[in-house]
Design a protein around this motif. Structure first.
Motif, short mmCIF file in Angstrom:
data_model
loop_
_atom_site.label_atom_id
_atom_site.label_comp_id
_atom_site.label_asym_id
_atom_site.label_seq_id
_atom_site.Cartn_x
_atom_site.Cartn_y
_atom_site.Cartn_z
N ASP A 68 0.86 -1.19 0.04
CA ASP A 68 0.07 0.13 0.00
C ASP A 68 0.92 1.14 0.04
OD1 ASP A 68 -2.35 -1.75 -0.04
OD2 ASP A 68 -2.76 -1.07 2.20
N SER A 69 2.06 1.18 0.33
CA SER A 69 3.03 2.37 0.32
C SER A 69 3.49 2.57 -1.33
CB SER A 69 4.21 2.17 1.09
OG SER A 69 5.26 3.02 1.03
N PRO A 70 3.55 3.79 -1.73
CA PRO A 70 4.19 4.10 -2.75
C PRO A 70 5.64 4.04 -2.91
CG PRO A 70 3.39 6.14 -1.73
CD PRO A 70 3.04 5.11 -1.04
N LEU A 71 6.19 3.88 -1.90
CA LEU A 71 7.82 3.94 -1.71
C LEU A 71 8.09 2.46 -2.42
CD1 LEU A 71 8.40 5.46 1.76
CD2 LEU A 71 8.32 6.59 -0.32
N PHE A 72 7.49 1.79 -2.52
CA PHE A 72 8.06 0.10 -2.69
C PHE A 72 7.47 -0.13 -4.16
CE2 PHE A 72 8.06 0.42 1.90
CZ PHE A 72 9.40 0.50 2.03
N ASN A 73 8.18 -1.29 -4.81
CA ASN A 73 7.82 -1.63 -6.11
C ASN A 73 6.75 -3.14 -5.93
OD1 ASN A 73 7.67 -2.62 -8.80
ND2 ASN A 73 9.96 -3.41 -8.73
N ALA A 74 5.80 -2.72 -5.31
CA ALA A 74 4.81 -3.66 -5.01
C ALA A 74 3.52 -3.00 -4.69
CB ALA A 74 5.35 -4.50 -4.07
N GLY A 75 2.26 -3.35 -5.48
CA GLY A 75 1.19 -2.99 -5.21
C GLY A 75 1.08 -1.22 -5.82
N LYS A 76 0.48 -0.50 -4.82
CA LYS A 76 0.62 0.86 -5.42
C LYS A 76 2.12 1.23 -5.55
CE LYS A 76 -1.16 5.63 -3.94
NZ LYS A 76 -1.87 5.84 -5.32
N GLY A 77 2.72 2.10 -6.31
CA GLY A 77 4.00 2.30 -6.63
C GLY A 77 5.03 1.35 -7.52
N ALA A 78 4.28 0.21 -7.91
CA ALA A 78 4.89 -0.56 -8.83
C ALA A 78 5.51 0.08 -10.24
CB ALA A 78 4.00 -1.70 -9.13
N VAL A 79 6.48 -0.60 -10.57
CA VAL A 79 7.15 0.02 -11.83
C VAL A 79 6.08 -0.21 -12.94
CG1 VAL A 79 9.29 -0.27 -10.96
CG2 VAL A 79 8.37 -2.09 -12.36
N PHE A 80 6.70 0.33 -14.14
CA PHE A 80 5.80 0.29 -15.34
C PHE A 80 6.22 -0.74 -16.25
CE2 PHE A 80 4.02 4.22 -13.93
CZ PHE A 80 2.72 4.08 -14.26
N THR A 81 5.65 -1.47 -17.16
CA THR A 81 6.04 -2.12 -18.09
C THR A 81 6.41 -1.29 -19.19
OG1 THR A 81 3.86 -2.67 -19.32
CG2 THR A 81 4.43 -4.13 -17.50
N TRP A 82 6.91 -2.00 -20.36
CA TRP A 82 7.31 -1.40 -21.45
C TRP A 82 6.03 -0.56 -22.01
CZ3 TRP A 82 11.84 0.20 -24.01
CH2 TRP A 82 11.64 0.60 -25.33
N ASP A 83 4.98 -1.31 -21.93
CA ASP A 83 3.57 -0.56 -22.55
C ASP A 83 2.97 0.24 -21.67
OD1 ASP A 83 3.99 -2.29 -25.07
OD2 ASP A 83 3.14 -4.15 -23.86
N GLY A 84 3.45 0.56 -20.55
CA GLY A 84 2.87 1.72 -19.65
C GLY A 84 1.55 0.92 -18.62
N THR A 85 1.77 -0.15 -18.24
CA THR A 85 0.95 -0.77 -17.36
C THR A 85 1.93 -1.33 -16.24
OG1 THR A 85 1.20 -3.13 -18.54
CG2 THR A 85 -0.42 -1.73 -19.23
N ASN A 86 1.04 -1.45 -15.23
CA ASN A 86 1.70 -2.22 -13.89
C ASN A 86 1.18 -3.51 -13.82
OD1 ASN A 86 0.48 0.84 -13.04
ND2 ASN A 86 2.76 0.45 -12.72
N GLU A 87 2.07 -4.60 -13.78
CA GLU A 87 1.59 -5.91 -13.67
C GLU A 87 2.31 -6.36 -12.50
OE1 GLU A 87 3.04 -7.70 -17.13
OE2 GLU A 87 1.54 -6.86 -18.54
N LEU A 88 1.76 -6.96 -11.53
CA LEU A 88 1.83 -7.30 -10.25
C LEU A 88 2.30 -8.99 -9.93
CD1 LEU A 88 -0.57 -5.05 -8.69
CD2 LEU A 88 1.84 -4.57 -9.15
#
Length: 362
Positions: free
Chosen positions: A83-103
């Motif tokens: 739930d924290s935007p500081l980490f690369n998981a859930g909210k704050g996850a990195v973007f794929t090449w196509d501009g989506t967040n895949e978890l």
């Protein structure tokens, strides 16, 4: 003299029992490892990371201190970080090449080695909870993509809109990667995968890991985080492990399982002790000596050295049945924390920041 029929049992009888001062419960968490630069860590930024790590540590610790299960503790800790935007998981996850967040996420119970995992999901707020639902409410271990999302809906999960996960910082990283033709490692100075491992007062272990993967990932790339045995593993006979780092190398080494296999204790051995007069006898069983903190640390360090030799980097957290909460990483830093019923309480970011406190060796 009584004769011990089993020579193995004779050797085992000389080993000391578990020390009473061992922690009743233990918890370790991580929020990613990587090339962290102390010069770029402002006081405000450091305080923000430490606050969220402490919040996650407190959430898991409270459950364990109240007699709750290791599984519930790791989920509580991981949800805070998802739930924290500081980490690369859930909210704050990195973007794929196509501009989506895949978890991606995975979870494992050391009691029976039941496990659940998901990858490539885009509509689930807390993937760790979906992974656990796969574990407990399906006959499967690993679901991916739309199938995993359909399963989530069938189990009552709300559909989370894509904009929830997106943050300006992660979008800028993708844009810079494309504009400057960089690799994911050039823009991801840390691997923000999150994870938790725990031992509860009933002696059970659990591990969980959650991530958004690597910036600019393509073609449905999946790293080690959702792979049981690579990014996550738990076995009451050995340890609980959660990993963070360059997933391709962690997969090739099978990091989480490899660490547990190195420190797994054999089953108790038994032998028949004959009476002095040679008539009758009785069975005696003894367990092997408890695992020391040094041996557990050495096992983790050896596996991480193997990863480094292949060209990968990252780190792991692990907890043993004796309550040792251990970190091992071959990078400049790893967002991490640990707490035990023996009084250990700490969060750290860079290498060498841990206090001198240790859980007892036996």
């Amino acid at each position: 003299m009584k004769k011990l029929v089993s020579l193995i049992a004779l050797a085992l009888m000389s080993q000391p029992a578990l020390a009473e001062e061992a922690p009743k419960w233990s918890l370790a968490i991580h929020g990613g490892a990587g090339t962290l630069d102390p010069a770029q860590m402002t006081p405000d930024k450091r305080a923000a990371y430490e606050a969220d790590l402490q919040k996650a540590l407190d959430a898991g610790s409270k459950i364990l201190a109240d007699g709750g299960s290791a599984m519930d503790a790791i989920k509580a800790a991981i949800i805070i970080m998802e739930d924290s935007p500081l980490f690369n998981a859930g909210k704050g996850a990195v973007f794929t090449w196509d501009g989506t967040n895949e978890l991606d996420a995975s979870i494992m119970d050391g009691r029976d080695r039941s496990a659940g995992a998901v990858a490539g999901v885009k509509t689930v707020k807390n993937p760790i909870l979906l992974a656990d639902t796969v574990r407990t409410q399906s006959e499967h271990v690993f679901l991916v993509g739309k199938g995993a999302e359909d399963f989530a809906v069938s189990k009552g999960f709300a559909v989370t809109p894509p904009e929830y996960f997106a943050t300006p910082f992660r979008r800028e990283a993708l844009e810079r990667l494309k504009a400057e033709k960089l690799s994911a490692l050039d823009v991801d100075h840390k691997f923000g995968t999150v994870g938790a491992v725990a031992l509860d007062s009933q002696g059970n272990l659990a591990a969980g890991t959650s991530t958004g993967g690597m910036t600019g990932k393509r073609w449905g790339r999946v790293g080690d985080a959702p792979l049981i045995g690579a990014g996550t593993y738990a076995d009451n006979r050995a340890c609980a492990v959660s990993a963070t780092g360059w997933g391709e190398y962690f997969i090739r080494v099978g990091v989480a399982h490899e660490i547990c296999s190195k420190i797994r204790r054999p089953e108790p051995q038994c032998g028949v002790v004959e009476s002095d007069d040679g008539v009758g006898g009785h069975v005696e069983c003894r367990s092997f000596r408890a695992l020391s903190q040094e041996r557990a640390q050495a096992a983790a360090d050896a596996v991480m050295a193997d990863v480094k030799e292949l060209g990968g980097d990252g780190g792991v957290i692990l907890v043993t049945p004796e309550g040792h909460a251990i970190f091992s990483f071959n990078t400049t830093g790893m967002y991490r924390g640990r707490a035990t019923s023996a009084g250990v309480r700490e969060v750290a970011i860079f290498g060498g920041e841990e206090k001198a406190s240790k859980t007892p060796d036996h």
